[in-house]
Design a protein around this motif. Sequence first.
Motif, PDB file in Angstrom:
ATOM      1  N   VAL A  31       0.853  -1.186   0.000  1.00 61.07           N
ATOM      2  CA  VAL A  31       0.000   0.000   0.000  1.00 61.07           C
ATOM      3  C   VAL A  31       0.894   1.243   0.000  1.00 61.07           C
ATOM      4  O   VAL A  31       2.100   1.154   0.250  1.00 61.07           O
ATOM      5  CB  VAL A  31      -0.944   0.006   1.234  1.00 61.07           C
ATOM      6  CG1 VAL A  31      -1.906  -1.174   1.178  1.00 61.07           C
ATOM      7  CG2 VAL A  31      -0.167  -0.004   2.533  1.00 61.07           C
ATOM      8  N   PRO A  32       0.307   2.427  -0.272  1.00 65.98           N
ATOM      9  CA  PRO A  32       1.104   3.648  -0.242  1.00 65.98           C
ATOM     10  C   PRO A  32       1.906   3.759   1.055  1.00 65.98           C
ATOM     11  O   PRO A  32       1.399   3.492   2.143  1.00 65.98           O
ATOM     12  CB  PRO A  32       0.059   4.761  -0.353  1.00 65.98           C
ATOM     13  CG  PRO A  32      -1.042   4.128  -1.154  1.00 65.98           C
ATOM     14  CD  PRO A  32      -1.094   2.693  -0.660  1.00 65.98           C
ATOM     15  N   GLY A  33       3.168   4.107   0.895  1.00 57.98           N
ATOM     16  CA  GLY A  33       4.062   4.235   2.041  1.00 57.98           C
ATOM     17  C   GLY A  33       4.960   3.029   2.244  1.00 57.98           C
ATOM     18  O   GLY A  33       5.960   3.107   2.947  1.00 57.98           O
ATOM     19  N   ASP A  34       4.609   1.890   1.647  1.00 58.80           N
ATOM     20  CA  ASP A  34       5.472   0.711   1.723  1.00 58.80           C
ATOM     21  C   ASP A  34       6.671   0.924   0.809  1.00 58.80           C
ATOM     22  O   ASP A  34       6.654   1.787  -0.066  1.00 58.80           O
ATOM     23  CB  ASP A  34       4.720  -0.556   1.305  1.00 58.80           C
ATOM     24  CG  ASP A  34       3.656  -0.977   2.315  1.00 58.80           C
ATOM     25  OD1 ASP A  34       3.661  -0.466   3.452  1.00 58.80           O
ATOM     26  OD2 ASP A  34       2.813  -1.821   1.961  1.00 58.80           O
ATOM     27  N   MET A  35       7.701   0.106   1.006  1.00 63.78           N
ATOM     28  CA  MET A  35       8.936   0.270   0.233  1.00 63.78           C
ATOM     29  C   MET A  35       9.474  -1.084  -0.191  1.00 63.78           C
ATOM     30  O   MET A  35       9.522  -2.019   0.593  1.00 63.78           O
ATOM     31  CB  MET A  35       9.981   0.974   1.102  1.00 63.78           C
ATOM     32  CG  MET A  35      11.329   1.113   0.445  1.00 63.78           C
ATOM     33  SD  MET A  35      11.223   2.164  -0.981  1.00 63.78           S
ATOM     34  CE  MET A  35      12.515   3.306  -0.703  1.00 63.78           C
ATOM     35  N   LEU A  36       9.864  -1.191  -1.462  1.00 63.84           N
ATOM     36  CA  LEU A  36      10.544  -2.380  -1.966  1.00 63.84           C
ATOM     37  C   LEU A  36      11.943  -1.956  -2.386  1.00 63.84           C
ATOM     38  O   LEU A  36      12.107  -0.966  -3.102  1.00 63.84           O
ATOM     39  CB  LEU A  36       9.813  -2.989  -3.155  1.00 63.84           C
ATOM     40  CG  LEU A  36      10.459  -4.280  -3.662  1.00 63.84           C
ATOM     41  CD1 LEU A  36       9.400  -5.319  -3.972  1.00 63.84           C
ATOM     42  CD2 LEU A  36      11.324  -4.041  -4.859  1.00 63.84           C
ATOM     43  N   THR A  37      12.935  -2.700  -1.908  1.00 68.63           N
ATOM     44  CA  THR A  37      14.322  -2.415  -2.264  1.00 68.63           C
ATOM     45  C   THR A  37      14.921  -3.633  -2.944  1.00 68.63           C
ATOM     46  O   THR A  37      14.893  -4.732  -2.391  1.00 68.63           O
ATOM     47  CB  THR A  37      15.158  -2.062  -1.014  1.00 68.63           C
ATOM     48  OG1 THR A  37      14.552  -0.958  -0.336  1.00 68.63           O
ATOM     49  CG2 THR A  37      16.583  -1.699  -1.396  1.00 68.63           C
ATOM     50  N   LEU A  38      15.408  -3.433  -4.141  1.00 67.01           N
ATOM     51  CA  LEU A  38      16.124  -4.473  -4.874  1.00 67.01           C
ATOM     52  C   LEU A  38      17.593  -4.348  -4.516  1.00 67.01           C
ATOM     53  O   LEU A  38      18.206  -3.304  -4.728  1.00 67.01           O
ATOM     54  CB  LEU A  38      15.935  -4.290  -6.383  1.00 67.01           C
ATOM     55  CG  LEU A  38      16.864  -5.091  -7.295  1.00 67.01           C
ATOM     56  CD1 LEU A  38      16.650  -6.592  -7.107  1.00 67.01           C
ATOM     57  CD2 LEU A  38      16.653  -4.702  -8.747  1.00 67.01           C
ATOM     58  N   ILE A  39      18.146  -5.421  -3.937  1.00 65.05           N
ATOM     59  CA  ILE A  39      19.573  -5.462  -3.645  1.00 65.05           C
ATOM     60  C   ILE A  39      20.207  -6.379  -4.689  1.00 65.05           C
ATOM     61  O   ILE A  39      19.983  -7.590  -4.683  1.00 65.05           O
ATOM     62  CB  ILE A  39      19.863  -6.020  -2.230  1.00 65.05           C
ATOM     63  CG1 ILE A  39      19.100  -5.251  -1.147  1.00 65.05           C
ATOM     64  CG2 ILE A  39      21.366  -6.042  -1.971  1.00 65.05           C
ATOM     65  CD1 ILE A  39      19.582  -3.863  -0.885  1.00 65.05           C
TER      66      ILE A  39
END
Length: 137
Positions: A31-39
């Motif tokens: 949902v808005p505010g979540d974060m996905l980080t690709l390492i």
Amino acid sequence: MEGQSVVVIHDASTEINVRVFEWSLHGLSLVPGDMLTLIAVLHQVITPMGYKSSVDSRLMFGANQKMIEAEAARKKEEYMKHPELTRIFRLYKSEKVGFNIEMATGSSLKAVALKSATKLKATWLILDRSDEIKLII
């Protein structure tokens, strides 16, 4: 309450599996505010002579730090200009979910995954391999 932090660990020596990002957005109900980080983990580099060399410079045949840094910068640029990742970035932006790409170097994917998940306070950790996706809660 803080948003979810999803960390996707990807072996930078393999092709990018964009399905994992589409699935994460909807399958994890981001949902808005979540974060996905690709390492993107760089664990070996190709030497000027064409040999694969470990990024662990402590090894006898490990790559030197300058070569590792140059390859990491080149790979990050490749990820940033990847057409499918650009499309995914726009999709995440439209859903108001953060999407970040980071490069990491290390000879052990497990060690980099653990360090990254801890640093980013991951609520989800996804190990993206070319032949499978492994979800760790």
